[in-house]
Design a protein around this motif. Structure first.
Motif, PDB file in Angstrom:
ATOM      1  N   MET A   1       0.835  -1.202   0.000  1.00 26.72           N
ATOM      2  CA  MET A   1       0.000   0.000   0.000  1.00 26.72           C
ATOM      3  C   MET A   1       0.873   1.256   0.000  1.00 26.72           C
ATOM      4  SD  MET A   1      -3.256   0.445  -0.067  1.00 26.72           S
ATOM      5  CE  MET A   1      -3.309   1.979  -0.982  1.00 26.72           C
TER       6      MET A   1
ATOM      7  N   VAL B   1       1.225   6.705  -6.834  1.00 23.92           N
ATOM      8  CA  VAL B   1       0.142   7.630  -7.205  1.00 23.92           C
ATOM      9  C   VAL B   1       0.566   9.074  -6.943  1.00 23.92           C
ATOM     10  CG1 VAL B   1      -2.220   8.345  -6.650  1.00 23.92           C
ATOM     11  CG2 VAL B   1      -1.670   5.912  -6.873  1.00 23.92           C
TER      12      VAL B   1
ATOM     13  N   ALA C   1      -5.778   5.115  -7.353  1.00 20.35           N
ATOM     14  CA  ALA C   1      -5.778   6.503  -7.844  1.00 20.35           C
ATOM     15  C   ALA C   1      -6.388   7.391  -6.778  1.00 20.35           C
ATOM     16  CB  ALA C   1      -6.565   6.614  -9.146  1.00 20.35           C
ATOM     17  N   TYR C   2      -6.131   8.696  -6.873  1.00 22.77           N
ATOM     18  CA  TYR C   2      -6.688   9.654  -5.916  1.00 22.77           C
ATOM     19  C   TYR C   2      -8.208   9.702  -6.054  1.00 22.77           C
ATOM     20  CZ  TYR C   2      -7.287  14.156  -3.507  1.00 22.77           C
ATOM     21  OH  TYR C   2      -7.674  15.153  -2.648  1.00 22.77           O
TER      22      TYR C   2
ATOM     23  N   ASP D   1     -10.608   9.506  -2.231  1.00 22.43           N
ATOM     24  CA  ASP D   1      -9.464   9.841  -1.358  1.00 22.43           C
ATOM     25  C   ASP D   1      -8.446   8.698  -1.395  1.00 22.43           C
ATOM     26  OD1 ASP D   1      -7.872  11.214   0.445  1.00 22.43           O
ATOM     27  OD2 ASP D   1      -8.970  10.493   2.202  1.00 22.43           O
ATOM     28  N   GLY D   2      -8.145   8.271  -2.596  1.00 21.54           N
ATOM     29  CA  GLY D   2      -7.260   7.132  -2.752  1.00 21.54           C
ATOM     30  C   GLY D   2      -5.809   7.534  -2.876  1.00 21.54           C
ATOM     31  N   PRO D   3      -4.956   6.533  -3.055  1.00 16.93           N
ATOM     32  CA  PRO D   3      -5.281   5.108  -3.014  1.00 16.93           C
ATOM     33  C   PRO D   3      -5.469   4.635  -1.574  1.00 16.93           C
ATOM     34  CG  PRO D   3      -2.927   5.405  -3.300  1.00 16.93           C
ATOM     35  CD  PRO D   3      -3.516   6.782  -3.331  1.00 16.93           C
TER      36      PRO D   3
END
Lengths: 287, 142
Positions: free
Chosen positions: A45, A52, B13-14, B128-130
């Protein structure tokens, strides 16, 4: 043109599932950091999060709290384990407790044997002043191995911390007497950012990182600190080689912190230096 | 009869819209329920569950619409230090988009299958990822 490397110089690894193996360790980390709802997370994670966010490498900052709390927020061995698992993504720092009689021995092991890249110290949490006698040998060891120090500087939101230990002006004698020692005032020494600016101006071996967000959103807080409390052009004109990106993950979020820096009104070359170039210099690594 | 299942996934992703139709369909098929309803509910406050046509262009339009309604640089009260967390509240946009999208959808189960309209797909919306996410599936029927 070579791709810019992006380095987050301020992350805390203590919640990694690789090293935080018991509920007691998780609770210790929560209580020591004051991160009461943060939980153990997987390395997978963390790497996805870095991907990202667009972060190539992250500096892992442990903290040795042997004398003040009877434990470590990741030991030097823990950091070594993480770096060995992901050597292309993690930059490992050491920590020692300055009041531990074995501190120097542990530090030399971290540099000579573990090949860790720097030292993390937290005057407020570890309850020492940067000019205490016990610090001289630690600074000398860092100079001997050409390893930088990242000091927590300024206010800390962690429990059991007194700000008096970490005011930026406390570090001036370290900068003055140890010109070959590179050190970073984390969190820009907030709220004493003018003191941090004084040190950055006077001493080129002093750096600061951007791991600060205590009010508002990241863009709003950076605007306040870096363009109102400080002169609007000070970083772009005067400190562009001394500021490093740091997120303070997991207390703050890499994605939004990075985006806020990248959207600041500065030259692209300055942004690139902040996002990685200065970290390479600080770490003594090839660019 | 009531059956509970969950889907766990890592978003990458966000912000993202992730089709979960097949996962819900499988849960219904394996539930043993012939006639009833299925609820699909997110366990989080910065995600949404929604239904729309499964087209890339519409996914893009929905996200653009939400970005306009809830801009990242907006003036939000949820941008402050939270003492209970020991951390900053940095995700107001995630909460507000979640509020707009809603946290669940429901469909009928007929003859052991989830009944969807021809154009319908079920989405997990990440705002509100990841992150690691859990979707709860509750099936009620006989």
């Amino acid at each position: 043109m070579a791709k810019r490397i992006t380095i987050d110089m301020h992350t805390h690894p203590a919640f990694s599932e690789t090293i935080c193996l018991t509920p007691e360790q998780e609770k210790f980390a929560q209580d020591m950091y004051g991160l009461y709802k943060t939980e153990v997370s997987s390395d997978e994670m963390q790497l996805i999060y870095m991907d990202v966010a667009g972060i190539d490498k992250a500096a892992l900052l442990p903290l040795d709290l042997t004398s003040t709390a009877g434990g470590c927020l990741a030991s030097n061995e823990d950091v070594l384990t993480l770096v060995n698992k992901h050597p292309d993504r993690f930059i490992g720092f050491a920590s020692i407790d300055p009041h531990d009689p074995a501190a120097l021995e542990k530090l030399e092991q971290a540099f000579a044997e573990y090949k860790l890249s720097g030292l993390k110290l937290h005057p407020s949490k570890q309850r020492f002043y940067p000019t205490e006698d016990c610090m001289e040998d630690i600074y000398a060891m860092c100079e001997k191995y050409n390893k930088p120090i990242t000091f927590h500087a300024g206010m800390s939101v962690e429990p059991d911390t007194l700000s008096k230990y970490a005011k930026p002006e406390n570090f001036e004698e370290v900068a003055y007497y140890h010109r070959n020692l590179r050190f970073c005032l984390a969190h820009f020494g907030w709220p004493w950012t003018q003191e941090t600016c004084m040190l950055l101006l006077k001493y080129q071996n002093v750096y600061a990182d951007t791991a600060l967000l205590y009010f508002d959103s990241a863009p709003e807080f950076y605007e306040q600190v870096f363009t109102i409390d400080m002169g609007k052009k000070w970083i772009d004109r005067s400190f562009r080689h001394q500021i490093m990106f740091g997120s303070d993950d997991p207390r703050l979020e890499m994605i939004r912190m990075k985006r806020a820096i990248e959207n600041m009104d500065m030259r692209q070359e300055t942004i690139d230096l902040i996002m990685g170039g200065n970290a390479l210099e600080f770490l003594g690594m090839e660019g | 009869m009531v059956k509970h299942e969950s889907i766990e996934m890592i978003t990458r992703a966000y912000n993202a819209m992730i089709k979960i139709t097949d996962k819900v369909r499988d849960a219904v098929s394996n539930s043993g329920i012939s006639n009833g309803v299925v609820y699909v509910i997110t366990a989080h406050t910065t995600t949404g569950i929604t239904v729309n046509e499964g087209l890339e262009c519409l996914e893009s339009d929905i996200q653009v619409m939400l970005d306009k309604m809830v801009p990242e640089d907006g003036d939000y009260s949820h941008a402050r230090f939270l003492h209970s967390y020991g951390a900053m509240a940095g995700n107001p946009t995630g909460h507000l988009k979640s509020h707009l999208t809603g946290n669940n959808v429901v469909f009928p189960i007929i003859d052991g299958k989830m009944k969807l309209g021809n154009a319908q797909d079920i989405y997990l919306c990440e705002f509100d990822g990841p992150q690691e996410r859990e979707i709860m599936i509750t099936m009620i029927g006989e």
